[in-house]
Write a protein that holds these residues in place. Sequence first.
Motif, PDB file in Angstrom:
ATOM      1  N   ASP A   1     -11.699 -76.170 110.615  1.00 37.82           N
ATOM      2  CA  ASP A   1     -12.041 -77.560 110.308  1.00 37.82           C
ATOM      3  C   ASP A   1     -11.084 -78.445 111.093  1.00 37.82           C
ATOM      4  O   ASP A   1      -9.953 -78.687 110.688  1.00 37.82           O
ATOM      5  CB  ASP A   1     -11.918 -77.829 108.811  1.00 37.82           C
ATOM      6  N   LYS A   2     -11.524 -78.914 112.247  1.00 33.33           N
ATOM      7  CA  LYS A   2     -10.644 -79.662 113.133  1.00 33.33           C
ATOM      8  C   LYS A   2     -10.263 -81.027 112.570  1.00 33.33           C
ATOM      9  O   LYS A   2      -9.268 -81.623 112.987  1.00 33.33           O
ATOM     10  CB  LYS A   2     -11.304 -79.827 114.501  1.00 33.33           C
ATOM     11  N   PHE A   3     -11.057 -81.546 111.648  1.00 34.22           N
ATOM     12  CA  PHE A   3     -10.829 -82.882 111.101  1.00 34.22           C
ATOM     13  C   PHE A   3      -9.824 -82.893 109.951  1.00 34.22           C
ATOM     14  O   PHE A   3      -9.333 -83.945 109.566  1.00 34.22           O
ATOM     15  CB  PHE A   3     -12.156 -83.480 110.632  1.00 34.22           C
ATOM     16  N   GLU A   4      -9.527 -81.698 109.424  1.00 28.45           N
ATOM     17  CA  GLU A   4      -8.605 -81.587 108.300  1.00 28.45           C
ATOM     18  C   GLU A   4      -7.228 -82.123 108.683  1.00 28.45           C
ATOM     19  O   GLU A   4      -6.744 -81.896 109.801  1.00 28.45           O
ATOM     20  CB  GLU A   4      -8.487 -80.125 107.867  1.00 28.45           C
ATOM     21  N   SER A   5      -6.603 -82.854 107.795  1.00 26.21           N
ATOM     22  CA  SER A   5      -5.245 -83.389 107.957  1.00 26.21           C
ATOM     23  C   SER A   5      -5.186 -84.646 108.816  1.00 26.21           C
ATOM     24  O   SER A   5      -4.101 -85.169 109.069  1.00 26.21           O
ATOM     25  CB  SER A   5      -4.293 -82.336 108.542  1.00 26.21           C
ATOM     26  N   TYR A   6      -6.333 -85.135 109.285  1.00 23.57           N
ATOM     27  CA  TYR A   6      -6.343 -86.356 110.087  1.00 23.57           C
ATOM     28  C   TYR A   6      -7.177 -87.428 109.384  1.00 23.57           C
ATOM     29  O   TYR A   6      -8.032 -87.129 108.560  1.00 23.57           O
ATOM     30  CB  TYR A   6      -6.913 -86.085 111.483  1.00 23.57           C
ATOM     31  N   SER A   7      -6.907 -88.679 109.732  1.00 23.02           N
ATOM     32  CA  SER A   7      -7.672 -89.789 109.184  1.00 23.02           C
ATOM     33  C   SER A   7      -9.054 -89.798 109.815  1.00 23.02           C
ATOM     34  O   SER A   7      -9.184 -89.914 111.040  1.00 23.02           O
ATOM     35  CB  SER A   7      -6.958 -91.113 109.460  1.00 23.02           C
ATOM     36  N   VAL A   8     -10.084 -89.676 108.976  1.00 22.58           N
ATOM     37  CA  VAL A   8     -11.462 -89.595 109.467  1.00 22.58           C
ATOM     38  C   VAL A   8     -12.280 -90.727 108.868  1.00 22.58           C
ATOM     39  O   VAL A   8     -12.193 -91.011 107.675  1.00 22.58           O
ATOM     40  CB  VAL A   8     -12.104 -88.234 109.104  1.00 22.58           C
ATOM     41  N   GLN A   9     -13.060 -91.382 109.699  1.00 23.86           N
ATOM     42  CA  GLN A   9     -13.991 -92.415 109.260  1.00 23.86           C
ATOM     43  C   GLN A   9     -15.403 -92.007 109.672  1.00 23.86           C
ATOM     44  O   GLN A   9     -15.582 -91.093 110.486  1.00 23.86           O
ATOM     45  CB  GLN A   9     -13.632 -93.765 109.873  1.00 23.86           C
ATOM     46  N   ALA A  10     -16.392 -92.677 109.112  1.00 20.62           N
ATOM     47  CA  ALA A  10     -17.785 -92.433 109.488  1.00 20.62           C
ATOM     48  C   ALA A  10     -18.360 -93.697 110.103  1.00 20.62           C
ATOM     49  O   ALA A  10     -18.054 -94.815 109.671  1.00 20.62           O
ATOM     50  CB  ALA A  10     -18.610 -92.010 108.279  1.00 20.62           C
ATOM     51  N   ASP A  11     -19.184 -93.524 111.139  1.00 16.93           N
ATOM     52  CA  ASP A  11     -19.835 -94.684 111.733  1.00 16.93           C
ATOM     53  C   ASP A  11     -20.994 -95.135 110.856  1.00 16.93           C
ATOM     54  O   ASP A  11     -21.198 -94.613 109.746  1.00 16.93           O
ATOM     55  CB  ASP A  11     -20.291 -94.375 113.169  1.00 16.93           C
ATOM     56  N   GLY A  12     -21.778 -96.102 111.316  1.00 19.60           N
ATOM     57  CA  GLY A  12     -22.884 -96.626 110.528  1.00 19.60           C
ATOM     58  C   GLY A  12     -23.993 -95.634 110.284  1.00 19.60           C
ATOM     59  O   GLY A  12     -24.877 -95.879 109.454  1.00 19.60           O
TER      60      GLY A  12
ATOM     61  N   GLU B   1      -0.663 -81.855 119.120  1.00 16.86           N
ATOM     62  CA  GLU B   1      -1.299 -81.080 118.050  1.00 16.86           C
ATOM     63  C   GLU B   1      -2.759 -81.497 117.868  1.00 16.86           C
ATOM     64  O   GLU B   1      -3.643 -80.651 117.716  1.00 16.86           O
ATOM     65  CB  GLU B   1      -0.531 -81.262 116.739  1.00 16.86           C
ATOM     66  N   LEU B   2      -3.012 -82.808 117.891  1.00 18.23           N
ATOM     67  CA  LEU B   2      -4.388 -83.295 117.755  1.00 18.23           C
ATOM     68  C   LEU B   2      -5.225 -82.881 118.957  1.00 18.23           C
ATOM     69  O   LEU B   2      -6.340 -82.362 118.799  1.00 18.23           O
ATOM     70  CB  LEU B   2      -4.382 -84.819 117.628  1.00 18.23           C
ATOM     71  N   ILE B   3      -4.699 -83.082 120.150  1.00 17.14           N
ATOM     72  CA  ILE B   3      -5.432 -82.717 121.365  1.00 17.14           C
ATOM     73  C   ILE B   3      -5.706 -81.216 121.395  1.00 17.14           C
ATOM     74  O   ILE B   3      -6.811 -80.767 121.698  1.00 17.14           O
ATOM     75  CB  ILE B   3      -4.640 -83.139 122.611  1.00 17.14           C
ATOM     76  N   GLY B   4      -4.682 -80.440 121.046  1.00 15.72           N
ATOM     77  CA  GLY B   4      -4.836 -78.989 121.067  1.00 15.72           C
ATOM     78  C   GLY B   4      -5.793 -78.476 120.014  1.00 15.72           C
ATOM     79  O   GLY B   4      -6.541 -77.522 120.243  1.00 15.72           O
ATOM     80  N   ARG B   5      -5.780 -79.104 118.851  1.00 17.30           N
ATOM     81  CA  ARG B   5      -6.670 -78.661 117.774  1.00 17.30           C
ATOM     82  C   ARG B   5      -8.132 -78.811 118.188  1.00 17.30           C
ATOM     83  O   ARG B   5      -8.966 -77.936 117.931  1.00 17.30           O
ATOM     84  CB  ARG B   5      -6.395 -79.448 116.498  1.00 17.30           C
ATOM     85  N   PHE B   6      -8.458 -79.924 118.829  1.00 15.06           N
ATOM     86  CA  PHE B   6      -9.831 -80.136 119.259  1.00 15.06           C
ATOM     87  C   PHE B   6     -10.143 -79.449 120.592  1.00 15.06           C
ATOM     88  O   PHE B   6     -11.313 -79.238 120.915  1.00 15.06           O
ATOM     89  CB  PHE B   6     -10.119 -81.638 119.370  1.00 15.06           C
TER      90      PHE B   6
ATOM     91  N   TYR C   1     -22.481 -84.053 114.047  1.00 20.69           N
ATOM     92  CA  TYR C   1     -22.601 -83.688 112.630  1.00 20.69           C
ATOM     93  C   TYR C   1     -24.047 -83.290 112.327  1.00 20.69           C
ATOM     94  O   TYR C   1     -24.984 -83.999 112.699  1.00 20.69           O
ATOM     95  CB  TYR C   1     -22.206 -84.905 111.796  1.00 20.69           C
ATOM     96  N   VAL C   2     -24.212 -82.140 111.663  1.00 20.27           N
ATOM     97  CA  VAL C   2     -25.543 -81.710 111.265  1.00 20.27           C
ATOM     98  C   VAL C   2     -25.423 -80.760 110.082  1.00 20.27           C
ATOM     99  O   VAL C   2     -24.463 -79.978 109.991  1.00 20.27           O
ATOM    100  CB  VAL C   2     -26.282 -81.024 112.448  1.00 20.27           C
ATOM    101  N   ASP C   3     -26.356 -80.874 109.140  1.00 18.14           N
ATOM    102  CA  ASP C   3     -26.395 -79.995 107.961  1.00 18.14           C
ATOM    103  C   ASP C   3     -25.063 -79.952 107.213  1.00 18.14           C
ATOM    104  O   ASP C   3     -24.613 -78.892 106.752  1.00 18.14           O
ATOM    105  CB  ASP C   3     -26.803 -78.569 108.367  1.00 18.14           C
ATOM    106  N   GLY C   4     -24.400 -81.099 107.109  1.00 20.18           N
ATOM    107  CA  GLY C   4     -23.165 -81.182 106.350  1.00 20.18           C
ATOM    108  C   GLY C   4     -21.934 -80.639 107.042  1.00 20.18           C
ATOM    109  O   GLY C   4     -20.861 -80.577 106.430  1.00 20.18           O
ATOM    110  N   LYS C   5     -22.047 -80.237 108.314  1.00 15.20           N
ATOM    111  CA  LYS C   5     -20.908 -79.673 109.021  1.00 15.20           C
ATOM    112  C   LYS C   5     -20.655 -80.454 110.312  1.00 15.20           C
ATOM    113  O   LYS C   5     -21.585 -80.793 111.032  1.00 15.20           O
ATOM    114  CB  LYS C   5     -21.137 -78.198 109.333  1.00 15.20           C
ATOM    115  N   ALA C   6     -19.373 -80.718 110.561  1.00 13.01           N
ATOM    116  CA  ALA C   6     -18.981 -81.466 111.751  1.00 13.01           C
ATOM    117  C   ALA C   6     -18.396 -80.532 112.801  1.00 13.01           C
ATOM    118  O   ALA C   6     -17.800 -79.497 112.485  1.00 13.01           O
ATOM    119  CB  ALA C   6     -17.956 -82.540 111.386  1.00 13.01           C
ATOM    120  N   ALA C   7     -18.579 -80.896 114.046  1.00 13.17           N
ATOM    121  CA  ALA C   7     -17.999 -80.157 115.168  1.00 13.17           C
ATOM    122  C   ALA C   7     -17.442 -81.160 116.153  1.00 13.17           C
ATOM    123  O   ALA C   7     -17.957 -82.273 116.283  1.00 13.17           O
ATOM    124  CB  ALA C   7     -19.047 -79.277 115.845  1.00 13.17           C
TER     125      ALA C   7
END
Length: 216
Positions: free
Chosen positions: A89-100, A75-80, A20-26
């Motif tokens: 946006d690979k994270f769309e439609s999936y449960s996403v959490q943030a680490d510390g 679908e998840l494996i293929g999307r990433f 994650y950098v500059d507000g965008k995740a990869a």
Amino acid sequence: MLDTNAFRSISYGLYLVSSYVDGKAAGCTVNTFAQVTSDPLQVSVAINKENHTASVICEAGMYTAVSLSQNASMELIGRFGFFCSRDVDKFESYSVQADGYGFPYIAEQTVARFTVQVSDSIDLGTHLLFIGTVIEAEILSDDKPMTYAYYHSVKGGKTPPKASSYLGETAEASETPRIAWRCTVCGHIEEVDELPEDFICPVCGVGRELFERIEL
């Protein structure tokens, strides 16, 4: 003699690595995440230089990795694994959490998560090998982790061309050519004479229009 099929016997896991950098995740699917020392707790991961995730990790200096469950969907494996984070946006439609540290990770269909501070990178030609120290780790479920062998043999998964372990897809030759359809995005092959109009690739999720007719 160099039989590339021998490489199939090497044991791997299957992981999603993200940064994650500059507000965008990869993020991307990898099978190269591995522990290399125990004191300190260091890990490594190899990612293709052309993969957008590699450039984001270089800039951020950190990344997260989650080990996928055997129940993880294709679908998840293929999307990433078969799309670029610049375009999707690979994270769309999936449960996403943030680490510390605020770095995102997929929190469903996974077994454990790790946050890694990169300490070094090695240029391997086509790939960058990131070496780093684990600064966070957590069990996410009691599911069995997916191995790369399970992904291939049970789920019928394919290897993306940019993956470290990509050796090309081989098939036994036959005297009579067989008709099949190949996905132009991920390379998945369906051995049928005709694809249904509503057919969806089980690996990357694209429609029939992105399949090409081939002979095996």
